[in-house]
Motif scaffolding. Sequence first.
Motif, short mmCIF file in Angstrom:
data_model
loop_
_atom_site.label_atom_id
_atom_site.label_comp_id
_atom_site.label_asym_id
_atom_site.label_seq_id
_atom_site.Cartn_x
_atom_site.Cartn_y
_atom_site.Cartn_z
N PRO A 219 -8.43 -16.76 27.99
CA PRO A 219 -9.72 -16.99 28.65
C PRO A 219 -9.59 -17.82 29.92
O PRO A 219 -10.30 -17.57 30.90
N GLN A 258 -22.15 -10.63 37.52
CA GLN A 258 -21.37 -10.22 36.35
C GLN A 258 -20.15 -11.14 36.16
O GLN A 258 -19.84 -11.57 35.06
N GLU A 261 -21.03 -14.40 34.73
CA GLU A 261 -21.23 -14.27 33.28
C GLU A 261 -19.90 -14.23 32.54
O GLU A 261 -19.72 -14.81 31.48
N LYS A 262 -18.94 -13.51 33.16
CA LYS A 262 -17.60 -13.42 32.54
C LYS A 262 -16.95 -14.79 32.49
O LYS A 262 -16.35 -15.18 31.49
N ASN A 264 -18.41 -17.63 32.44
CA ASN A 264 -19.11 -18.39 31.42
C ASN A 264 -18.65 -17.97 30.01
O ASN A 264 -18.36 -18.80 29.15
N HIS A 265 -18.53 -16.66 29.81
CA HIS A 265 -18.13 -16.12 28.51
C HIS A 265 -16.74 -16.63 28.11
O HIS A 265 -16.52 -17.11 26.99
N HIS A 266 -15.80 -16.55 29.06
CA HIS A 266 -14.43 -16.95 28.73
C HIS A 266 -14.31 -18.47 28.60
O HIS A 266 -13.51 -18.96 27.79
N LYS A 268 -16.64 -20.30 27.36
CA LYS A 268 -17.15 -20.57 26.01
C LYS A 268 -16.11 -20.19 24.94
O LYS A 268 -16.00 -20.85 23.91
N ARG A 269 -15.39 -19.13 25.23
CA ARG A 269 -14.37 -18.67 24.28
C ARG A 269 -13.31 -19.77 24.09
O ARG A 269 -12.95 -20.11 22.96
N ASP B 11 -11.75 -7.16 29.61
CA ASP B 11 -12.20 -7.67 30.91
C ASP B 11 -11.19 -7.44 32.01
O ASP B 11 -11.50 -7.58 33.19
#
Lengths: 450, 125
Positions: A219, A258, A261-262, A264-266, A268-269, B11
């Motif tokens: 991540p 996008q 968001e990615k 942010n997603h990673h 959080k991961r 991704d």
Amino acid sequence: MYLSFALLIAIISNLRKTLKTNGFSAQLDKLLLAGLGVSIAFVALGSTVKSTSAIVQWCLAALLLYSVYFIFKHKEFQTSRPMLFAMLPLIVISLIGDIVEAVSEEFYKEWDNYFETAGLFAFIWMGAYWFITRRQRKALEQERLKAEAKEKEYRITEKLKAELEVQVAERTAALQAQTEELQKTIVELKATQTQLIQAEKMASLGELTAGIAHEIQNPLNFVNNFSEVSAELIDEMNAELAKGDMEEVKAISNDLKQNLEKINHHGKRADAIVKGMLQHSRSSSGQKESTDINALCDEYLRLSYHGLRAKDKSFNAKFETNLDATLPKVNVVPQDMGRVILNLINNAFYAVSEKQKATKDQYEPKVTITTKLVTPHQIEIRVADNGNGIPERIKDKIFQPFFTTKPTGQGTGLGLSLSYDIVTKGHGGTLQVETQEGVGTTFIIIFALS
Amino acid sequence: MKVLVVDDERDVQTLFEQRFRKEIRDGQIHFAFAFSGEEALQYMRQNHQEAVLILSDINMPGMSGLELLKEIKEKYEVPPPVVMMITAYGDVDNYNEAMKLGADDFLTKPVDFGALKEKLKNHIA
């Protein structure tokens, strides 16, 4: 005269016998011996010198009466009294006979028959009495012997009892010391157990470290890559803006959104992984929380896989999840249940890697984790591998503490035993194993939803 | 030029598409994506070795990048496609193994896209 003498002899010898058996004073014995001497002297005198016979007769009679008195006077001769009762009629009748004869010889001769008959009866009485008492005495003697034996037995018992008493006291003291020793050992063992549980937790964390590093690295790479590319996109967007190509600007701005968001997603991961790691190392709060079992399984499967991969580059295995999406959240202690799942997964990967090393080709190592609702109130987690299986002879031992098939120093032997405790004692569930040699092993956890 | 990117992280596709935005738009490079070794082989079977360059992750569940590399180099006709390996574990063992199996290049994560772009351009030329 001779009758009196015979009675005297009988009485004296009887009394001496009584003295001998009861062991009484020598003084009384001397007195009896003297009496015996005097009697013999009288008889000797009476039978040799005829003129003295009458006097001797009376003297003997007196002596006889005295001996009767003597018996009643001394307590020692209580046992001889019955003998006296036997002889008394004969004594009395012979005495009366003698007196009557002395007073009126004529009268005596006239009633001679009666006196003789009375004497005979008295004699029979004496015989019968003697016979009865003899029997009684024998019986009494037996009783006495019995009582003595009993007494002896009692004394022996008492002695034994005293000895036992001492032994019991000794044993009690020894046992008490032992109990104290054991209690001390239990306290020490409990402390050791706590340390071991912590050590096991740290060991499994150590196994996880590489997996965690990998899981965080991925991540983080995305966060870096996406932020870099976003910076580039801004430049491009500015260029497009200058050109006035609004379509392209819109497309780029969509991509940018996008990307954010990615990122942010990673982010959080990575955050979740670190949190999970902290949770794993933290000592269990023991608090049950509403937990997503599927997420727990997925997370630990990945961590375990990457951990093994990082340690052993040649290792590879397929892993598959069949997670029931309809599974409700369940009340468990997440750290504890996570450890159980992790332990089972680690074991599964270990099993397939062992088989892979041994078989090389024609083998596709695979670990599958499955969750499902078995009843509306029960959840099941299955961790299956297609490794070598567990030999029948050690199947019963795998849940025992310190049992391990790994080489010394590689396994604590506590993983499965702790897992078993967590599932059964901590969550009221069951942990079972199905295994077939050469085919694989499946561990099955079943526990209630709430 | 067709490039097949193999990685279990989905991704990666977005990332490549943005990083090579211009190249894709200009038609210089075409990207295809596979998310496992098995998928990659399937793609190659279906598309008749259309891809001339393969970028593969090593560490994937199931078939690993190294197994994929071996398969490609052994089974696909001359000339086999160029295969570049990418891994998070930049260790000597993996590197030697990859080279032994015929890898054309060996990159470590995080990928330096600038350098990768250069390498791809060299292959185009």
